[in-house]
Design an enzyme around this catalytic site. Structure first.
Site, PDB file in Angstrom:
ATOM      1  N   GLY A 246       0.820  -1.220   0.000  1.00 55.10           N
ATOM      2  CA  GLY A 246       0.000   0.000   0.000  1.00 55.10           C
ATOM      3  C   GLY A 246       0.851   1.265   0.000  1.00 55.10           C
ATOM      4  CD  GLU A 263     -10.458  -2.769   2.225  1.00 55.50           C
ATOM      5  OE1 GLU A 263     -10.185  -3.229   3.359  1.00 55.50           O
ATOM      6  OE2 GLU A 263     -11.476  -2.101   1.986  1.00 55.50           O
ATOM      7  CB  CYS A 297      -6.593  -8.876   6.438  1.00 52.96           C
ATOM      8  SG  CYS A 297      -8.311  -9.108   6.005  1.00 52.96           S
TER       9      CYS A 297
HETATM   10  P1  NAD Z   1       1.327  -8.619  -0.865  1.00 52.50           P
HETATM   11  O1  NAD Z   1       1.329  -7.195  -0.452  1.00 52.50           O
HETATM   12  O2  NAD Z   1       2.610  -9.340  -0.928  1.00 52.50           O
HETATM   13  O3  NAD Z   1       0.647  -8.744  -2.321  1.00 52.50           O
HETATM   14  C1  NAD Z   1      -0.667  -8.318  -2.561  1.00 52.50           C
HETATM   15  C2  NAD Z   1      -0.854  -8.006  -4.024  1.00 52.50           C
HETATM   16  O4  NAD Z   1      -0.162  -6.791  -4.352  1.00 52.50           O
HETATM   17  C3  NAD Z   1      -0.285  -9.061  -4.981  1.00 52.50           C
HETATM   18  O5  NAD Z   1      -1.180  -9.220  -6.059  1.00 52.50           O
HETATM   19  C4  NAD Z   1       1.022  -8.441  -5.433  1.00 52.50           C
HETATM   20  O6  NAD Z   1       1.463  -8.896  -6.688  1.00 52.50           O
HETATM   21  C5  NAD Z   1       0.638  -6.970  -5.505  1.00 52.50           C
HETATM   22  N1  NAD Z   1       1.735  -6.006  -5.410  1.00 52.50           N
HETATM   23  C6  NAD Z   1       2.774  -6.010  -4.546  1.00 52.50           C
HETATM   24  N2  NAD Z   1       3.508  -4.887  -4.702  1.00 52.50           N
HETATM   25  C7  NAD Z   1       2.925  -4.159  -5.671  1.00 52.50           C
HETATM   26  C8  NAD Z   1       3.204  -2.901  -6.288  1.00 52.50           C
HETATM   27  N3  NAD Z   1       4.256  -2.169  -5.926  1.00 52.50           N
HETATM   28  N4  NAD Z   1       2.365  -2.451  -7.252  1.00 52.50           N
HETATM   29  C9  NAD Z   1       1.289  -3.159  -7.613  1.00 52.50           C
HETATM   30  N5  NAD Z   1       0.974  -4.366  -7.084  1.00 52.50           N
HETATM   31  C10 NAD Z   1       1.778  -4.861  -6.114  1.00 52.50           C
HETATM   32  O7  NAD Z   1       0.313  -9.376   0.128  1.00 52.50           O
HETATM   33  P2  NAD Z   1       0.036 -10.939   0.301  1.00 52.50           P
HETATM   34  O8  NAD Z   1       1.183 -11.581   0.958  1.00 52.50           O
HETATM   35  O9  NAD Z   1      -0.498 -11.526  -0.958  1.00 52.50           O
HETATM   36  O10 NAD Z   1      -1.216 -10.895   1.318  1.00 52.50           O
HETATM   37  C11 NAD Z   1      -1.092 -10.780   2.699  1.00 52.50           C
HETATM   38  C12 NAD Z   1      -1.266  -9.347   3.154  1.00 52.50           C
HETATM   39  O11 NAD Z   1      -2.505  -8.824   2.671  1.00 52.50           O
HETATM   40  C13 NAD Z   1      -1.353  -9.220   4.668  1.00 52.50           C
HETATM   41  O12 NAD Z   1      -0.663  -8.076   5.070  1.00 52.50           O
HETATM   42  C14 NAD Z   1      -2.844  -9.090   4.933  1.00 52.50           C
HETATM   43  O13 NAD Z   1      -3.170  -8.456   6.147  1.00 52.50           O
HETATM   44  C15 NAD Z   1      -3.263  -8.271   3.749  1.00 52.50           C
HETATM   45  N6  NAD Z   1      -4.685  -8.404   3.462  1.00 52.50           N
HETATM   46  C16 NAD Z   1      -5.500  -7.344   3.750  1.00 52.50           C
HETATM   47  C17 NAD Z   1      -6.861  -7.459   3.545  1.00 52.50           C
HETATM   48  C18 NAD Z   1      -7.785  -6.341   3.894  1.00 52.50           C
HETATM   49  O14 NAD Z   1      -8.928  -6.361   3.440  1.00 52.50           O
HETATM   50  N7  NAD Z   1      -7.380  -5.355   4.660  1.00 52.50           N
HETATM   51  C19 NAD Z   1      -7.396  -8.642   3.004  1.00 52.50           C
HETATM   52  C20 NAD Z   1      -6.533  -9.682   2.703  1.00 52.50           C
HETATM   53  C21 NAD Z   1      -5.173  -9.556   2.933  1.00 52.50           C
END
Ligand code: NAD
Length: 509
Positions: A246, A263, A297
């Site tokens: 994020g 999120e 999450c």
């Molecule tokens: P991650 O951040 O590693 O990846 C999430 C997504 O983001 C993937 O599709 C990835 O390819 C993409 N991504 C990563 N860096 C990017 C960038 N710079 N630009 C564009 N896209 C990018 O997360 P993860 O390991 O897949 O999931 C776990 C995390 O997600 C935990 O921190 C969890 O709390 C969070 N999560 C939050 C919610 C919510 O609703 N708040 C829901 C589910 C998971």
């Protein structure tokens, strides 16, 4: 239903995709390997979409927007109604694929698909309720109102741990609001995305006259996501994942004045008060902290227990941690399945070491190797008694670790509760009305979700979902989250013969 016990997981996954009518031609030969956390085996190797291919997908989506925005919203709702029907028919298969690709138990895999069905039902009703206001105007012979219009292309970026539900939360709303969707799923869960696309394609075929490319999937990792993030035609980027992600995505979308729904991660806590129903709290904490192997999450990661009940509750919790079943979610009835991969395991072990160094006493947390393939990572969930909220307690480690701390003063426990970066979900266990109301008040929990006598996880789709602070501030799913997917216009109509100016301004020429 496919019984994955009868075949290897690669074959089982393809059988599901075939049955759903997905294109399985491109599952092999690419550079993006995908693994099942259940066994650690490779189940596909897909080609990643290049930035140019993502741009071409956005071109097609932008063309779809020009016609879809003019389709009456209740008719758009009909497509989502059909999607809900197709999801009902595919529930077992898709749930099973979620289990194979994300390692969830069959009940949690099916529960995730149920959430998709629920949001479709919600969105169908919403398609007749995209209301605007009529607002009192200060000028005679005038009428002022608010109208809501489709926004544009919606880019969805999703995390591995809710590989299908997050897409549906966004897509069901986006479609009724008049927007096409381009979805970049997690690189860890591409197959469930292809399955969702196939299910939606069935609904689109039955619908009849939807524009081409109303919904597309682009496959890849960070760079594929960045192509979506940076394209000014993507009016809304809804990004679900870590706070780290994020921090990268938010400023990039803002730099081009795009809209985003972020999120992000959570560091969710529960508070157990002296008057709590301890049996109920025990079950809620066990599910909230150990369910989905701590990979939600909304997983409960911190627990504050009042001194007066600590010695009654915590030994029972430690016992539950010791006896919880851990194992293959497809072949056993284990309550706790695998971690997603070796990196998650390493992060968990590092957090436990840091907790020990900060004075914590660790119960559980070891790798479970009985009958587990070497490439899969099963662990006993860990409960860590901590002297204070320091070190790893302040961060989200995406694994089943629950840090337990004592408290004696209600005011200071609320402060402690709020003293972390994330602000997603929270809960209090109490039968004292004063404590409960204080927790929900302006000076109580600072999270987007605050529950009483329920754990931190397992939200329903009817409410808006999301959190504050480092969780990103986004809201999706129910309530009025749909407003983020639409463009608001304030319209003032003069039906008089005069031209009175607002605020009494005089400008006579
Ligand atoms: P991650 O951040 O590693 O990846 C999430 C997504 O983001 C993937 O599709 C990835 O390819 C993409 N991504 C990563 N860096 C990017 C960038 N710079 N630009 C564009 N896209 C990018 O997360 P993860 O390991 O897949 O999931 C776990 C995390 O997600 C935990 O921190 C969890 O709390 C969070 N999560 C939050 C919610 C919510 O609703 N708040 C829901 C589910 C998971």
């Amino acid at each position: 239903m496919i019984d994955a016990r009868d075949m290897d997981l690669k074959t089982a996954a393809r059988t599901v995709l075939d049955r759903l009518g997905a294109d399985t031609a491109a599952l092999d030969g690419g550079s993006m390997a995908s693994f099942s956390p259940v066994t650690g085996e490779q189940i596909a190797a897909l080609a990643e979409h290049s930035a140019a291919e993502v741009t071409a997908a956005i071109d097609r989506a932008a063309a779809a927007f020009r016609s879809w925005r003019n389709v009456p919203a209740p008719r758009r709702g009909e497509l989502v109604r059909l999607l809900g029907e197709e999801l009902r028919a595919a529930k077992d298969d898709l749930g099973r694929l979620v289990s194979i690709e994300a390692g969830k138990s069959p009940s949690e895999g099916a529960g995730e698909v149920q959430e998709m069905i629920d949001i479709c039902d919600f969105a169908v009703g919403l398609s007749r309720q995209l209301y605007g206001l009529t607002i009192a105007t200060e000028r005679p012979g005038h009428r002022m109102m608010e109208t809501w219009h489709p926004l544009g292309v919606v880019g969805v970026i999703s995390a591995f741990n809710f590989p299908v539900a997050v897409w549906s939360w966004n897509t069901a709303l986006a479609l009724v609001c008049g927007n096409p969707v381009v979805w970049k799923p997690s690189e860890k869960t591409p197959l469930t995305a292809l399955a969702c696309q196939a299910i939606l394609d069935r609904a689109i075929a039955r619908f009849g006259d939807a524009p081409a490319a109303l919904s597309q999937v682009v496959i890849g990792g960070r760079e594929t996501g960045e192509a979506l993030v940076d394209d000014p035609r993507v009016a809304l980027v809804s990004a679900t994942g870590s706070t780290r992600m994020g921090r990268q995505v938010g400023p990039r979308v803002a730099a081009r004045f795009g809209r985003s729904i972020l999120e992000l991660g959570g560091n969710n806590a529960g508070i157990v008060c002296p008057s709590a129903d301890l049996d109920m709290a025990l079950r809620a904490i066990a599910f909230g902290a150990m369910g989905t192997a701590g990979q939600r999450c909304t997983t409960m990661r911190r627990l504050f227990v009042h001194d007066g009940v600590y010695d009654q509750l915590v030994p029972r919790l430690i016992k539950a941690y010791g006896s919880v079943s851990v194992g293959n979610p497809l072949t056993s009835r284990a309550l706790v399945g695998p971690l997603v991969d070796g990196q998650a395991f390493a992060a968990m072990q590092a957090a436990l070491e840091a907790a020990k160094a900060a004075g914590g006493t660790v119960h559980g947390g070891a790798r479970v190797t009985d009958a587990a393939p070497e490439a899969a990572f099963y662990v006993k969930p860990a409960l860590v008694e901590m002297p204070a909220q320091t070190g790893p307690v302040l961060e989200e480690t995406f694994a089943p670790i629950l840090y337990v701390m004592r408290y004696s003063d209600f005011g200071s426990v609320i402060e402690q509760h709020n003293a972390v970066g994330a602000g997603l979900s929270s809960s209090i266990f109490t039968t004292d009305l004063r404590e409960s109301e204080a927790f929900l008040s302006a000076s109580g929990s600072d999270c987007g979700i605050a529950n009483v006598n329920i754990g931190t996880s397992g939200a329903e789709i009817g409410g808006a979902f999301g959190g504050e602070k480092e969780t990103g501030g986004g809201r999706e799913s129910g309530s009025d989250a749909w407003k983020a997917y639409m463009r608001r216009a304030t319209n003032t109509i003069n039906y008089s013969r005069d031209l009175p100016l607002a605020q009494g301004v005089v400008f006579d020429i």
